[in-house]
Design a protein around this motif. Structure first.
Motif, PDB file in Angstrom:
ATOM      1  N   ARG A  27       3.503  -4.198  -9.009  1.00  0.00           N
ATOM      2  CA  ARG A  27       2.333  -5.057  -8.789  1.00  0.00           C
ATOM      3  C   ARG A  27       2.795  -6.502  -8.659  1.00  0.00           C
ATOM      4  O   ARG A  27       3.295  -7.090  -9.613  1.00  0.00           O
ATOM      5  N   CYS A  28       2.702  -7.022  -7.445  1.00  0.00           N
ATOM      6  CA  CYS A  28       3.199  -8.393  -7.230  1.00  0.00           C
ATOM      7  C   CYS A  28       2.412  -9.032  -6.105  1.00  0.00           C
ATOM      8  O   CYS A  28       1.702  -8.355  -5.358  1.00  0.00           O
ATOM      9  N   SER A  29       2.550 -10.334  -5.998  1.00  0.00           N
ATOM     10  CA  SER A  29       1.872 -11.075  -4.922  1.00  0.00           C
ATOM     11  C   SER A  29       2.926 -11.868  -4.143  1.00  0.00           C
ATOM     12  O   SER A  29       4.077 -11.999  -4.597  1.00  0.00           O
ATOM     13  N   PRO A  30       2.576 -12.391  -2.967  1.00  0.00           N
ATOM     14  CA  PRO A  30       3.572 -13.107  -2.150  1.00  0.00           C
ATOM     15  C   PRO A  30       4.268 -14.243  -2.909  1.00  0.00           C
ATOM     16  O   PRO A  30       5.441 -14.533  -2.665  1.00  0.00           O
ATOM     17  N   GLU A  31       3.570 -14.853  -3.854  1.00  0.00           N
ATOM     18  CA  GLU A  31       4.168 -15.981  -4.606  1.00  0.00           C
ATOM     19  C   GLU A  31       5.320 -15.522  -5.505  1.00  0.00           C
ATOM     20  O   GLU A  31       6.104 -16.333  -5.992  1.00  0.00           O
ATOM     21  N   ASP A  32       5.416 -14.223  -5.738  1.00  0.00           N
ATOM     22  CA  ASP A  32       6.491 -13.709  -6.609  1.00  0.00           C
ATOM     23  C   ASP A  32       7.779 -13.434  -5.822  1.00  0.00           C
ATOM     24  O   ASP A  32       8.788 -13.023  -6.399  1.00  0.00           O
ATOM     25  N   GLY A  41       2.462 -13.098 -16.381  1.00  0.00           N
ATOM     26  CA  GLY A  41       1.109 -13.482 -16.801  1.00  0.00           C
ATOM     27  C   GLY A  41       0.775 -14.942 -16.531  1.00  0.00           C
ATOM     28  O   GLY A  41      -0.321 -15.406 -16.814  1.00  0.00           O
ATOM     29  N   LYS A  42       1.722 -15.689 -15.962  1.00  0.00           N
ATOM     30  CA  LYS A  42       1.457 -17.120 -15.699  1.00  0.00           C
ATOM     31  C   LYS A  42       0.945 -17.299 -14.273  1.00  0.00           C
ATOM     32  O   LYS A  42       1.311 -16.562 -13.370  1.00  0.00           O
ATOM     33  N   ASP A  43       0.114 -18.306 -14.088  1.00  0.00           N
ATOM     34  CA  ASP A  43      -0.436 -18.549 -12.757  1.00  0.00           C
ATOM     35  C   ASP A  43       0.628 -19.014 -11.784  1.00  0.00           C
ATOM     36  O   ASP A  43       0.606 -18.691 -10.612  1.00  0.00           O
ATOM     37  N   ALA A  79      10.028 -17.289 -10.264  1.00  0.00           N
ATOM     38  CA  ALA A  79      10.171 -17.370  -8.801  1.00  0.00           C
ATOM     39  C   ALA A  79      10.358 -18.834  -8.387  1.00  0.00           C
ATOM     40  O   ALA A  79      11.171 -19.144  -7.506  1.00  0.00           O
ATOM     41  N   LYS A  80       9.663 -19.720  -9.049  1.00  0.00           N
ATOM     42  CA  LYS A  80       9.791 -21.153  -8.714  1.00  0.00           C
ATOM     43  C   LYS A  80      11.207 -21.648  -9.012  1.00  0.00           C
ATOM     44  O   LYS A  80      11.782 -22.419  -8.261  1.00  0.00           O
ATOM     45  N   ALA A  81      11.747 -21.189 -10.144  1.00  0.00           N
ATOM     46  CA  ALA A  81      13.114 -21.615 -10.506  1.00  0.00           C
ATOM     47  C   ALA A  81      14.117 -21.095  -9.483  1.00  0.00           C
ATOM     48  O   ALA A  81      15.040 -21.813  -9.070  1.00  0.00           O
TER      49      ALA A  81
END
Ligand code: PMP
Ligand code: GLU
Length: 413
Positions: free
Chosen positions: A94-99, A262-264, A269-271
């Protein structure tokens, strides 16, 4: 100004870093072929197929349409979306493009994950035999590799008990790779679940799941992604890429899926994107169209290559398992057979070389029989008894290379 001797001094890190032995064998084969030597290459860890035409065309069209400038660091929104959809649909992650972070090959996806997670002195569990780049990547991040040796009698799978014993308060991550390079074996879903149960009890441990060979399985069970297992899902970074499944090794396209925890604003991924922004920036911009085409329409091409690899796996296994003093499991995934050749240690090759390790075995075999294989040494402690053969080559090469090996073994004294 002339450089002083001192300014040419290498850093300790550079000095201690070993070259990739898999890439070294491939480079040596290239040299020998250029010099006119008739080498059979069982070394290369790459499909011998060409990239499917529609994928090439998508990249060409993108380039002609102007995809030639900088792109967003983690990849274009469309390519990240297609990857996230693939992982949800096929892998149950379960993931979204931001991940998603798109990287220059699966290798750099792992490097970014390790850079994002590992601090100096952190221990990282690596089941061995394991891919030659795992230990160097962990070391480059200041981590301490902790090898856990799997037994050939267990098809080179570590057990949950072994994993539990290897965990200490300093364990920060584990690398998991199924199907496996170099073993050619695969963890079945129940094995993956059993390891996940152990990890679920140790909340400080991240799992880097290297699934680059997920499409190449030759047994009657399906690939299970650890990132789909609820109890550990928020600690699994899934690593994959187009190199192996789509015959795109030279394109350098990989990706990582980092759980948001669980974080918005998915800090992991940002790191990884931040690191990439200071390292490679991103892949070549016309590569994103190739990702979209491959993951949207490439399934048939992948399945056709898988079927061919499955036939070759049987062909090569039948030949090598019949050779004297060779011990190896039947390949169920990837395109490798990892053979224990230690029965031949202490013997002398027809060219007068004493065989006492995978390295001397592979060296003499290349020089005297013109067959390139990868020595086992760099796949982990104790792997110096082994050699790795790749069956990512034609049936004719498999037959001819195995005939040469068999003849050469017959001449050992
Ligand atoms: N993981 C494993 C186990 C591999 O064998 C490879 C082979 N190159 C990679 C990752 C990385 O692949 P690439 O960087 O070529 O995408
Ligand atoms: N992974 C492949 C191999 O093991 C390609 C070379 C590399 O990157 O190691 O042969």
């Amino acid at each position: 100004m002339t450089l002083s001797r001192d300014s040419a001094r290498l850093s300790r890190r550079a000095e201690q870093l070993k070259a990739s032995s898999t890439l070294a064998v491939t480079a040596r084969v290239r040299e020998l072929k250029a010099a006119g030597v008739d080498v059979i290459a069982f070394g290369a860890g790459e499909p011998d197929f060409d990239t499917p035409q529609p994928i090439k065309q998508a990249a060409i069209d993108a380039m002609l349409d102007g995809a030639t400038r900088y792109s967003p660091i983690p990849g274009t929104p469309e390519a990240r979306k297609v990857i996230a959809e693939k992982l949800n649909r096929e892998n149950g992650i379960r993931c979204s493009p931001e991940d998603i972070v798109i990287t220059t090959g699966g290798k750099h996806a792992l490097y970014l994950a390790a850079q994002a997670v590992i601090d100096d002195g952190d221990e990282v569990i690596i089941p061995t035999p394991g891919w030659v780049s795992y230990v160097p990547i962990v070391q480059l991040c200041g981590g301490v590799p902790v090898e856990v040796p799997a037994s050939v009698d267990n098809d080179f799978r570590i057990t949950p008990e072994q994993l539990e014993r290897a965990i200490t308060p300093r364990t920060r991550a584990m690398i998991f790779n199924s199907p496996s390079n170099p073993c050619g074996t695969t963890y079945e879903p129940n094995h993956v679940r059993a390891l996940a149960e152990v990890l679920a009890r140790h909340e400080q441990i991240m799992l880097f799941s290297d699934e680059i060979y997920e499409k190449l399985i030759y047994a009657d069970f399906a690939h299970l992604s650890p990132g789909s297992i609820e109890s550990i899902a928020d600690r699994v970074i899934t690593l994959n890429g187009l190199s192996k499944a789509y015959a795109m090794t030279g394109w350098r396209i990989g990706y990582a899926c980092a759980p948001a925890g669980g974080k918005d604003d998915n800090p992991l991924a940002k790191a990884m994107a931040r690191l990439q922004g200071q390292m490679t920036t991103h892949i070549a911009s016309f590569g994103y169209a190739a990702i979209v085409e491959a993951l949207s329409n490439g399934a048939e091409a992948v399945e056709s290559m898988r079927r061919t690899f499955a036939r070759r796996a049987e062909r090569m296994y039948a030949l090598v398992s019949a050779m004297p003093g060779f011990k190896c499991p039947r390949p169920t995934g990837a395109f490798y057979i990892f053979i224990d050749v230690s029965d031949h240690f202490g013997r002398t090759s027809p060219g007068g070389k004493r065989i006492e390790s995978g390295l001397t075995f592979a060296g003499a075999l290349l020089e005297e029989a013109n067959v390139a294989v990868v020595p086992g040494e760099d796949f982990g402690e104790g792997c110096d008894k082994n050699i790795r053969l790749s069956f990512a080559c034609s049936d004719e090469n498999i037959d001819e290379g195995c005939r040469r090996i068999d003849d050469w073994l017959g001449m050992l004294s």
